[in-house]
Design a protein around this motif. Structure first.
Motif, short mmCIF file in Angstrom:
data_model
loop_
_atom_site.label_atom_id
_atom_site.label_comp_id
_atom_site.label_asym_id
_atom_site.label_seq_id
_atom_site.Cartn_x
_atom_site.Cartn_y
_atom_site.Cartn_z
N LYS A 16 1.05 -0.02 -3.94
CA LYS A 16 0.68 -1.38 -4.31
C LYS A 16 1.56 -2.43 -3.64
O LYS A 16 1.27 -3.61 -3.65
CB LYS A 16 0.76 -1.56 -5.83
N TYR A 17 2.69 -1.98 -3.10
CA TYR A 17 3.64 -2.94 -2.49
C TYR A 17 3.59 -2.82 -0.97
O TYR A 17 3.19 -1.78 -0.44
CB TYR A 17 5.05 -2.67 -3.00
N PRO A 18 4.03 -3.86 -0.28
CA PRO A 18 4.03 -3.78 1.19
C PRO A 18 4.90 -2.62 1.67
O PRO A 18 5.84 -2.22 0.97
CB PRO A 18 4.64 -5.11 1.62
N GLY A 20 7.73 -0.47 3.22
CA GLY A 20 9.16 -0.73 3.29
C GLY A 20 9.70 -1.39 2.03
O GLY A 20 10.89 -1.58 1.89
N LYS A 21 8.81 -1.76 1.11
CA LYS A 21 9.25 -2.40 -0.14
C LYS A 21 9.07 -1.43 -1.31
O LYS A 21 8.77 -1.84 -2.42
CB LYS A 21 8.47 -3.69 -0.39
N GLN A 22 9.21 -0.14 -1.00
CA GLN A 22 8.93 0.87 -2.02
C GLN A 22 9.85 0.74 -3.23
O GLN A 22 9.48 1.12 -4.33
CB GLN A 22 9.00 2.28 -1.42
N SER A 23 11.02 0.13 -3.04
CA SER A 23 11.93 0.03 -4.18
C SER A 23 11.38 -0.91 -5.26
O SER A 23 11.85 -0.91 -6.38
CB SER A 23 13.33 -0.41 -3.73
N SER A 24 10.37 -1.71 -4.90
CA SER A 24 9.74 -2.56 -5.91
C SER A 24 9.10 -1.73 -7.03
O SER A 24 8.88 -2.23 -8.12
CB SER A 24 8.66 -3.43 -5.27
N ALA A 25 8.84 -0.47 -6.74
CA ALA A 25 8.19 0.39 -7.73
C ALA A 25 9.18 1.01 -8.71
O ALA A 25 8.82 1.88 -9.50
CB ALA A 25 7.39 1.48 -7.04
#
Lengths: 157, 751
Positions: A16-18, A20-25
């Motif tokens: 669901k996130y762009p 490289g922004k996997q840490s948003s999860a």
């Protein structure tokens, strides 16, 4: 450390996130692994989530210790999440929490001997209009009184 | 764009986008702050810098309010002061106010601001919170009850050190700054957290309970452990360095210093210091007066060398950590008496096969490169300050490619190519050939048989596309079997791609040694030739053979031979030195002598002595001057080291001819061993600094190899290789061993 099933769920959040922004999860990922571990997190699990999301362990720990949704000690089948922020405090939350503790024979943060109920003080749940209140599972219970607390708690199985 | 704003009634020009606090700092207007730090991101969490901006209903934090045309700011009016005082009161609610037992007392930002903005009496009568201390390692002492949650240390970790080790866990009153991992803080730059901490939460552990800051004098100095020459202050008390803090110099180290530079001073008071001149008479050591020792040294030189005019049998070797002045006087003395056997390159296996690349890029320019090729370097641990610059470049988009034997831990994204030592020259030759193919130039003979790999072609393309690229050669290449070819290939690639180059093999003050020509000319012998020749006498300047020489066993043999006369100038003594020396002259160590260090950019930075040398020890430049006087040599009338330096500055430097040929057919060994001293063992002072040795990096002692190399050597991870514990590393190049050791090199029989 993280089961395949949990990874599948985490991956669906990562998508669901762009890129490289996997840490948003991280919040959802912590929730997923907590659900698979008796509703409880520990140091190794937090590190495993951090590694999976390619972020520093401490950054995942910051999230895991900030939010009340994450448990770092054993919890009961039902968690009574008692709001103790300003509106609830002014309308008698502290007395109700003491009442609840006496009734169950546990302190906040502890689990009843039968493993059924634990009590947790949490920050504002956004239901000031119905203060004092607590949450069990997905359900809000508002305008609480000692009688109402007894009735709700007695109904928990 | 320039905007005009008004601060406290004064019209000031500022750049759009600048924060108010940057402007007030530049103008010398004092605004209190805790979380703001000019080199860290803005968090605006402490609220101490609240100022009144006309038109804004509430006071604004100066650190996160950008200036705008016509803005009128009051830093001292009633509203601003009232806000600042209110914030101060909140910050002090949980602070223990234990200044009398706090190491930060007297240099504490909280204390300073509290004097101005705090109230005499606290209105807070509830209980204060207490945070249990955590042990985060031997360098930093924590007292987290004092923490005001400015998060400077957290931001330092994630933004500058590049590994987020500290974090803010919990919430509200439970909020704590702590590390997540049990190892605590392991960064090679961790000591800077002490400097950025505005309160006494993070203080220097070795300095704990020692002194108050006002009792010490701060002496500007230069770090000499690496080729950067970081600026720092040695804080001294009664003739001892008690603490080191960083200095500001944007061209060199910005405002950071490595832990190595910060804590090495502990070695100065180690019991192994050589404190008095000693001579060996009939096999027995005798402590004597300076004049007796010097006479003894001169007599030895006369008997063994000078009387028989046997100068080819005399050698002079020096550590590359010596100052320019020391090196200049020593080579001048030797050349005056007719000796040409002079060298500072002790750790090179084959001195006819060396890395001799010029460094053509300024440290500050490393931040703006867009492409780097790093070959043979574990940059984070070996050159922390250079790594820091490269990290900045990477974070702003640069592509960093590494050619290393091992997948070293970089604290930024690198495109890592694991490459055996004996493949590096070929890989570079492939890059060069791909470049020549592209630019349609004539192909030199030595490249005719090279087939560029995909990887080499990709590297060539990257370098061609880049606007601002740099090629970096690291210390692991010093003893590569094809060192000279690698050096020359790199220079060719740089020419074709318009890249800058950086040669990290010139460690410590090596460039200073080259400046004063502390190398043999065509008539003289180099280090390795001296060790193999049948010498009669040596003068050694702060040399520790068991660590400093590549051929350390050979060196010890040569020095210990029967009719050898050895004059040792050393800052530390050791059993080995006593064995081979005939006279030991105690010399001042780092911080104890004035002198000059030349960094990788050719920047000569002079420093004065921070403290006197202990015992009878004297600065080496003085010892060498007196030796020259006793030898009745002309031209040694110096009163201070500055006169020596000015003589150096007026001399023309000799250029050395290096082999520029490239020979790819050269046979390479089946197994290459790269021996690196662990980062906190790289010079004698560091080896005696006990807190550094106790740290995680200080404990490094491994011989890494992959499983197939281990099998070929019949080793497993319980064995040792050259005396160093074996570590099987799955991500490592074939046919090589990478040693990172805190042991002497002579023990295992390194070839």
């Amino acid at each position: 450390m993280i089961s395949d099933n949990a990874k599948k769920q985490i991956n669906s959040w990562i998508e669901k996130y762009p890129q490289g922004k996997q840490s948003s999860a991280v919040m959802e990922a912590l929730k997923v692994v907590q659900a698979e571990n008796n509703n409880q997190l520990n140091h190794d699990l937090i590190q495993a989530v951090a590694d999976y999301l390619d972020m520093p362990g401490i950054a995942a720990a910051e999230v895991a210790t900030f939010y009340e949704n994450y448990n770092h000690k054993p919890v009961g089948k039902h968690i009574i999440r008692f709001c103790h922020n300003i509106s609830c405090m002014l309308t008698g939350a502290d007395d109700l929490i003491s009442h609840l503790e006496a009734k169950l024979g546990v302190k906040t943060g502890e689990v009843t001997e039968d493993g059924l109920i634990s009590v947790k003080k949490v920050e504002c749940l956004g239901a000031c209009v119905g203060a004092p209140m607590f949450q069990i599972g997905d359900q809000y219970y508002e305008n609480l009184t000692t009688d109402k607390v007894d009735e709700i708690v007695d109904g928990l199985k | 764009m320039i905007v005009e704003i008004e601060i406290d009634g004064k019209l000031i020009n500022a750049n759009t986008g600048e924060m108010v606090i940057a402007v007030t700092d530049r103008e010398g207007i004092s605004v209190p702050r805790f979380c703001y730090h000019k080199k860290l991101s803005i968090s605006a969490s402490c609220r101490m810098c609240l100022v009144d901006v006309e038109g804004a209903p509430k006071p604004q934090p100066a650190c996160s309010t950008p200036v705008a045309e016509g803005m009128k700011i009051h830093t001292q009016n009633e509203k601003a002061i009232a806000s600042q005082k209110a914030v101060m009161e909140f910050l002090l609610i949980n602070h223990p106010l234990d200044c009398p037992i706090c190491d930060q007392g007297g240099e504490c930002e909280l204390q300073d601001v509290a004097i101005e903005y705090g109230s005499d009496v606290s209105r807070f009568s509830e209980g204060k919170r207490i945070v249990a201390p955590s042990d985060i390692g031997p360098l930093i002492q924590t007292d987290m009850t004092r923490c005001i949650h400015c998060t400077r240390c957290v931001r330092f970790g994630s933004e500058i050190a590049g590994i987020m080790e500290m974090g803010a866990t919990g919430r509200g009153e439970e909020l704590k700054i702590e590390p997540f991992l049990a190892e605590g803080i392991t960064s090679e730059l961790s000591g800077n957290m002490i400097d950025v901490c505005p309160v006494g939460a993070l203080t220097s552990k070795p300095f704990r309970y020692e002194l108050r800051s006002w009792q010490m004098s701060s002496v500007e100095s230069i770090a000499r452990h690496d080729l950067v020459g970081s600026n720092l202050y040695a804080q001294t008390y009664k003739g001892n360095v008690k603490r080191v803090v960083s200095g500001d110099n944007d061209a060199v180290n910005e405002t950071w210093i490595s832990d190595r530079d910060r804590f090495s001073y502990e070695g100065l008071t180690h019991e192994n210091r050589l404190l008095s001149p000693q001579i060996k008479v009939e096999g027995q050591w005798k402590e004597v007066e300076w004049d007796v020792a010097l006479d003894f040294a001169i007599k030895g030189l006369n008997n063994n060398i000078l009387n028989s005019r046997n100068l080819a049998k005399l050698g002079g070797l020096a550590s590359n950590t010596a100052t320019i002045e020391e090196l200049h006087l020593m080579q001048k003395l030797l050349r005056e008496i007719g000796c040409e056997n002079i060298d500072h390159r002790l750790n090179v296996k084959d001195l006819n096969n060396t890395i001799h690349l010029k460094s053509t890029i300024k440290l500050i320019e490393l931040e703006t490169i867009d492409q780097a090729l790093v070959i043979g370097a574990n940059l984070r641990l070996e050159q922390p300050m250079i790594n820091h610059r490269l990290r900045k470049a990477q974070l702003s988009g640069a592509n960093i490619t590494t050619l290393n034997v091992k997948d070293f831990n970089f604290n930024y994204k690198v495109d890592s190519h694991i490459t055996s030592p004996n493949e590096i020259a070929n890989t570079l030759a492939g890059v060069l050939k791909a470049l020549i193919d592209k630019t349609k130039q004539e192909l030199p003979e030595y490249l005719s048989e090279v087939m560029p790999s995909e990887q080499s072609v990709a590297m060539a393309n990257n370098l061609l596309e880049a606007n601002n690229s740099v090629l970096i050669l690291g210390e692991h290449l010093i003893n590569n079997a094809q060192a000279s070819s690698i050096s020359n290939l790199t220079a060719e690639i740089a020419k074709l791609t318009n890249s800058s180059t950086l040669n990290l093999t010139a460690t410590a003050n090596s460039l200073g040694a080259q400046l004063v020509n502390f190398m043999p000319n065509s008539k003289g012998m180099n280090t390795n030739e001296m060790l193999d020749a049948d010498m009669r006498a040596f003068i050694l300047l702060d040399v520790y053979p068991e660590y400093d020489f590549h051929h350390s066993a050979t060196a010890l043999n040569a020095l210990s031979s029967d009719d050898m006369f050895v004059i040792s100038l050393n800052s530390f003594g050791s059993e080995l030195i006593s064995q081979y020396s005939d006279v030991m002259l105690p010399m001042a160590a780092m911080f104890e002598t004035s002198g000059t260090h030349m960094n990788i950019n050719g920047k000569a930075q002079s420093f004065r002595a921070s403290v006197g040398a202990p015992g009878e020890a004297k600065p080496a430049w003085k010892i060498l001057k007196v030796l020259a006087d006793l030898l009745e040599l002309p031209g040694f009338h110096y009163e201070n080291s500055a006169q020596v330096m000015s003589e150096v500055a007026h001399q023309s430097t000799q250029t050395h001819e290096y082999d520029t040929s490239i020979d790819l057919s050269k046979q390479t060994a089946m197994l290459e061993t790269i021996w690196m001293h662990s980062p906190y063992q790289s010079d004698v002072l560091l080896r005696h600094a006990k807190s550094l040795s106790a740290s995680q990096i200080g404990h490094m002692n491994t011989a890494s190899m992959n499983a197939s190399t281990a099998q070929a050597l019949s080793l497993n991870n319980k064995d040792t290789y050259l005396g160093v514990p074996v570590e099987i590393d799955s991500i490592m190049a074939d046919q090589c061993v990478f040693v990172n050791s805190n042991q002497a090199t002579n023990t295992g029989g390194l070839q």
